[in-house]
Design a protein around this motif. Structure first.
Motif, PDB file in Angstrom:
ATOM      1  N   ASP A  40       0.850  -1.185   0.000  1.00 22.30           N
ATOM      2  CA  ASP A  40       0.000   0.000   0.000  1.00 22.30           C
ATOM      3  C   ASP A  40       0.891   1.243   0.000  1.00 22.30           C
ATOM      4  O   ASP A  40       1.995   1.224   0.564  1.00 22.30           O
ATOM      5  CB  ASP A  40      -0.901   0.015   1.239  1.00 22.30           C
ATOM      6  CG  ASP A  40      -1.952  -1.081   1.203  1.00 22.30           C
ATOM      7  OD1 ASP A  40      -2.277  -1.549   0.100  1.00 22.30           O
ATOM      8  OD2 ASP A  40      -2.438  -1.464   2.285  1.00 22.30           O
TER       9      ASP A  40
ATOM     10  N   SER B  45       6.001   4.531   2.252  1.00 19.00           N
ATOM     11  CA  SER B  45       5.303   3.238   2.260  1.00 19.00           C
ATOM     12  C   SER B  45       6.144   2.148   2.922  1.00 19.00           C
ATOM     13  O   SER B  45       5.651   1.054   3.205  1.00 19.00           O
ATOM     14  CB  SER B  45       4.972   2.805   0.829  1.00 19.00           C
ATOM     15  OG  SER B  45       6.169   2.522   0.114  1.00 19.00           O
TER      16      SER B  45
ATOM     17  N   ILE C  43       0.114   2.937   7.282  1.00 18.11           N
ATOM     18  CA  ILE C  43       0.269   2.144   6.059  1.00 18.11           C
ATOM     19  C   ILE C  43       1.551   1.322   6.125  1.00 18.11           C
ATOM     20  O   ILE C  43       1.569   0.143   5.737  1.00 18.11           O
ATOM     21  CB  ILE C  43       0.238   3.063   4.818  1.00 18.11           C
ATOM     22  CG1 ILE C  43      -1.215   3.520   4.602  1.00 18.11           C
ATOM     23  CG2 ILE C  43       0.788   2.368   3.581  1.00 18.11           C
ATOM     24  CD1 ILE C  43      -1.394   4.573   3.538  1.00 18.11           C
TER      25      ILE C  43
END
Length: 197
Positions: free
Chosen positions: A15, A54, A81
């Motif tokens: 993600d 990320s 995330i």
């Protein structure tokens, strides 16, 4: 879409935060990690991923055999995330919930984290926002230098138009530089290590 390029978690999708981060492209990561593997800088290393976004750089290293990874991200949504991505990669690598996590996420500003950190790292990725000014970049590197192992490699990613990092002021030495489109990557090492390379 960002994915793990190689290693035990190869092909796994990660993600990516919707805004506020700039993921390193697959092309840059593929070239960078190929060079790092050739330099034997990943297997068994202790990795630090600053401005993690990320977490793709640190988690790529984990997939390719790093022993442990610390990921530092100030943004709360981005850090959430990164935690999800860590859990996904850990599962792919076969880590159980009872084991010590192979990667730890630190929701913190980089300077704050470095000032209280005690670990020694072998491989460091620092991919700050392009608008981070030169003085702040130098301050990051200066705070990082005492936390590096003797043969550590520091990978610094910035915009091609940016001023090269002032590694000397931070106690480091640049030993490689490469440009990919509008991205520039510098490799640095502790200044004392240059005699042994």
């Amino acid at each position: 879409m960002t994915r793990i390029i190689a290693g035990d978690a190869r092909g796994l999708r990660l993600d990516v935060p919707g805004s506020g981060t700039r993921p390193t492209s697959d092309r840059v990561r593929e070239s960078l990690f190929g060079a790092l593997e050739s330099a034997d800088a990943i297997e068994g290393s202790r990795v630090l991923d600053l401005y993690a976004g990320s977490g793709a750089l640190g988690l790529e290293a984990l997939s390719r055999g790093a022993a442990a990874v610390d990921l530092v991200e100030k943004s709360r949504p981005a850090a959430a995330i990164v935690r999800r991505n860590v859990a996904t990669v850990a599962k792919a690598l076969g880590s159980s919930a009872s084991e010590a996590p192979p990667a730890r996420v630190h929701e913190s500003a980089v300077q704050t984290f470095l000032k209280r950190a005690t670990g020694q790292w072998d491989l460091v990725f620092t991919d700050p926002p392009y608008d981070l000014n030169d003085d702040a970049m130098t301050a990051d590197l200066a705070a990082l230098a005492p936390l590096l192992s003797e043969d550590a490699v520091v990978v610094i990613e910035r915009a091609r138009r940016s001023t090269p990092p002032d590694a000397v002021a931070a106690g480091l030495e640049i030993f490689r530089e490469k440009t990919y489109g509008d991205t520039a990557v510098w490799w640095a090492q502790p200044a004392a290590a240059s005699q042994s390379r």
